[in-house]
Write an enzyme that holds these catalytic residues in place. Structure first.
Site, PDB file in Angstrom:
ATOM      1  N   HIS A 268      37.319 -22.205  36.091  1.00  0.00           N
ATOM      2  CA  HIS A 268      37.310 -20.826  36.589  1.00  0.00           C
ATOM      3  C   HIS A 268      38.618 -20.101  36.242  1.00  0.00           C
ATOM      4  CE1 HIS A 268      36.225 -17.650  39.594  1.00  0.00           C
ATOM      5  NE2 HIS A 268      37.534 -17.518  39.633  1.00  0.00           N
ATOM      6  N   GLU A 269      39.732 -20.707  36.611  1.00  0.00           N
ATOM      7  CA  GLU A 269      41.019 -20.039  36.378  1.00  0.00           C
ATOM      8  C   GLU A 269      41.316 -19.933  34.883  1.00  0.00           C
ATOM      9  OE1 GLU A 269      42.076 -18.468  38.813  1.00  0.00           O
ATOM     10  OE2 GLU A 269      41.048 -19.551  40.417  1.00  0.00           O
ATOM     11  N   HIS A 272      39.710 -16.883  33.500  1.00  0.00           N
ATOM     12  CA  HIS A 272      40.568 -15.689  33.683  1.00  0.00           C
ATOM     13  C   HIS A 272      41.659 -15.679  32.610  1.00  0.00           C
ATOM     14  CE1 HIS A 272      39.183 -14.039  37.508  1.00  0.00           C
ATOM     15  NE2 HIS A 272      39.293 -15.192  38.141  1.00  0.00           N
ATOM     16  N   GLU A 298      36.466 -11.356  36.877  1.00  0.00           N
ATOM     17  CA  GLU A 298      35.697 -12.400  37.566  1.00  0.00           C
ATOM     18  C   GLU A 298      34.475 -12.805  36.737  1.00  0.00           C
ATOM     19  OE1 GLU A 298      36.991 -13.871  40.022  1.00  0.00           O
ATOM     20  OE2 GLU A 298      35.392 -14.960  41.024  1.00  0.00           O
TER      21      GLU A 298
HETATM   22 MG    MG Z   1      38.553 -15.531  40.240  1.00  0.00          MG
END
Ligand code: MG
Length: 507
Positions: A268-269, A272, A298
């Site tokens: 997830h990170e 980003h 996101e």
């Molecule tokens: Mg996030």
């Protein structure tokens, strides 16, 4: 970047200072979350407050505002210059309209509220947090009045996080999503697969941190994260911190009883981070730097986490690697059980632990409460009760205490009213982007099965990353998918995926 227009040149020179102060502040923030010894907290708060004040001064400099308004009237701007002016007007709105004493008061109030929240959460004592929360809400109501709005004061706050977002738009989205999600959840819960448990569900299975760290490095390399333009650390809650395109740091967490936490938080990170690392270098330190909005950001993190990381095809690739790391724990587990484990649907009280099906119900709940709080239709003291009522209605469960309920998230203590809906928009964008990507990359499923993620990254770089803040979310999604944001694709995506995994019929 080279500028011919002198107003734009002067504006961007001034913006550079704002940008630099912001990045220095981010380093202090990053350090606070990764390294800071407990006794350093007060001194750090003073340092951060100083930079906030400095940044506010730069924004509120009358010459800067004059230049910006002059540029706005200039009919000869290039499309990049127009985008810069548009971004500065949006970012500047807060500083131009909210009086400095309110900005400072908000900063002081939220610093104290954050500390109070941490303690209240540990003690499970909502009443100790309540006076702080009431002050934060009151300040947000005042800020909304200064910012201005057409219909609903909550619109002014939503707009701070997502360009053009309104209460009405969010309400329409959630009205459409809620019944569909609740129906799908019900179907899944009735399935035979839902009731079967395997060795994986036992909390007795133990995954040493050392191996989880290696798995994190492995997956980040596979994704194309540039370790020479970032680093990975451990923190209480995972986050990504862009300190410029060439220094994009992420953190993760390691829980010995569940390898999913570190693996998917890292994906997830890194999602980003890949966005930030992939922006056109020409935009560095200009108002076109950075991802364009919270929701688009996101969408990138969720895409890697869910559309890639939890795709059954990708799990075919990763399963033997998991098994090689954890032969005793996972060696005898079959592919289907692992796929279901990594896509486990289970209504629970905690948002950050929620699966793809229930996640947006957590956001719907928060959106509804925030809207009522800002409009004075709900008082903060009534939050714990209404929280429980809504949990029962949407999830058929009740939080055991306020720590698992109204006190779980950090956002309100920091004053972030209007932020939560961007999480749901991110999920919707990701599904809509996924659909187009699959139609454009014929080998998508095969690539995932082989763990070849380069095509995915290349596509995202081309369509999204490199553009930085050049296009607003509405333009970007139109350019990529040929239509505006449409929640249908997310509903379809979930229906197909989970009816397959849980061997149940589509709702
Ligand atoms: Mg996030």
């Amino acid at each position: 970047m080279h500028y011919i227009n002198q107003t734009i040149k002067k504006l961007t020179d001034r913006y550079k200072k704002i940008s630099q102060v912001g990045k220095i502040q981010s380093i202090l923030d990053w350090d606070m979350n990764v390294n800071l010894p407990p006794k350093g907290a007060d001194e750090r708060a003073t340092q951060i407050a100083f930079l906030t004040e400095l940044q506010t001064e730069y924004w509120q400099d009358p010459q800067f505002k004059t230049l910006l308004y002059k540029a706005r009237e200039d009919g000869n701007l290039t499309s990049a210059e127009k985008a810069m002016v548009r971004n500065l007007l949006r970012l500047g709105k807060y500083y131009f309209n909210v009086p400095q004493e309110i900005i400072v008061e908000k900063s002081e109030t939220t610093t104290k509220a954050f500390m109070a929240w941490q303690k209240s959460k540990t003690d499970d004592s909502f009443k100790d947090f309540l006076p702080h929360l009431k002050k934060v809400i009151a300040l947000n109501r005042i800020i909304a009045q200064h910012l201005g709005y057409k219909k609903n004061p909550y619109d002014a706050l939503l707009e701070l996080y997502e360009p053009g977002l309104t209460t009405q738009f969010c309400a329409e989205i959630f009205t459409r999503l809620k019944p569909q999600l609740i129906t799908l959840l019900g179907k899944i819960q009735k399935s035979a697969a839902y009731k079967q448990s395997t060795i994986l569900d036992s909390s007795m299975v133990h995954y040493p941190v050392h191996d989880q760290k290696q798995l994190t490095s492995f997956i980040l390399q596979k994704m194309g994260y540039d370790f020479n333009a970032g680093r990975v650390d451990t923190s209480a809650h995972p986050f990504e911190s862009p300190l410029g395109r060439s220094d994009v740091r992420i953190t993760t967490w390691y829980h010995e009883d569940d390898l999913r936490d570190s693996f998917y938080s890292s994906m997830h990170e890194a999602g980003h981070a890949l966005y930030e690392q992939g922006i056109d270098p020409d935009y560095d330190n200009t108002p076109l730097e950075g991802g364009v909005s919270f929701a688009i950001h996101e969408s990138q993190s969720r895409f890697w986490e869910n559309q890639v990381g939890r795709d059954p095809n990708f799990i075919e690739f990763i399963a033997p690697i998991f098994q090689a790391f954890y032969p005793e724990q996972l060696g005898k587990v079959d592919l289907y059980s692992l796929t279901r484990f990594l896509n486990q649907v289970r209504p629970g009280p905690i948002r950050v632990e929620a699966d793809e099906v229930t996640y947006n119900l957590h956001i719907a709940l928060r959106f509804e409460l925030e809207e009522q709080l800002i409009n004075n239709k709900l008082q903060a003291e009534d939050l714990p009760e209404i929280w429980k009522t809504k949990m029962k209605k949407y999830f058929k469960i009740e939080p055991a205490n306020d720590r698992e309920g109204v006190l779980q998230d950090v956002h309100w203590s920091l004053g972030y009213f209007g932020y939560f809906p961007t999480y749901t928009l991110g999920n919707l964008y990701a599904a809509q982007i996924h659909r187009v990507m699959r139609s454009e990359i014929q080998t998508y499923d095969e690539s995932l099965k082989k763990g070849e993620l380069g095509t995915v990254l290349y596509w995202l770089r081309d369509k999204i990353h490199r553009h930085g803040s050049m296009y607003w979310p509405s333009e970007l999604i139109q350019n990529i998918t040929g239509e505006k944001l449409n929640p249908r694709y997310f509903i379809d995506y979930l229906g197909v995926k989970y009816s397959h995994i849980y061997k149940t019929e589509l709702p």
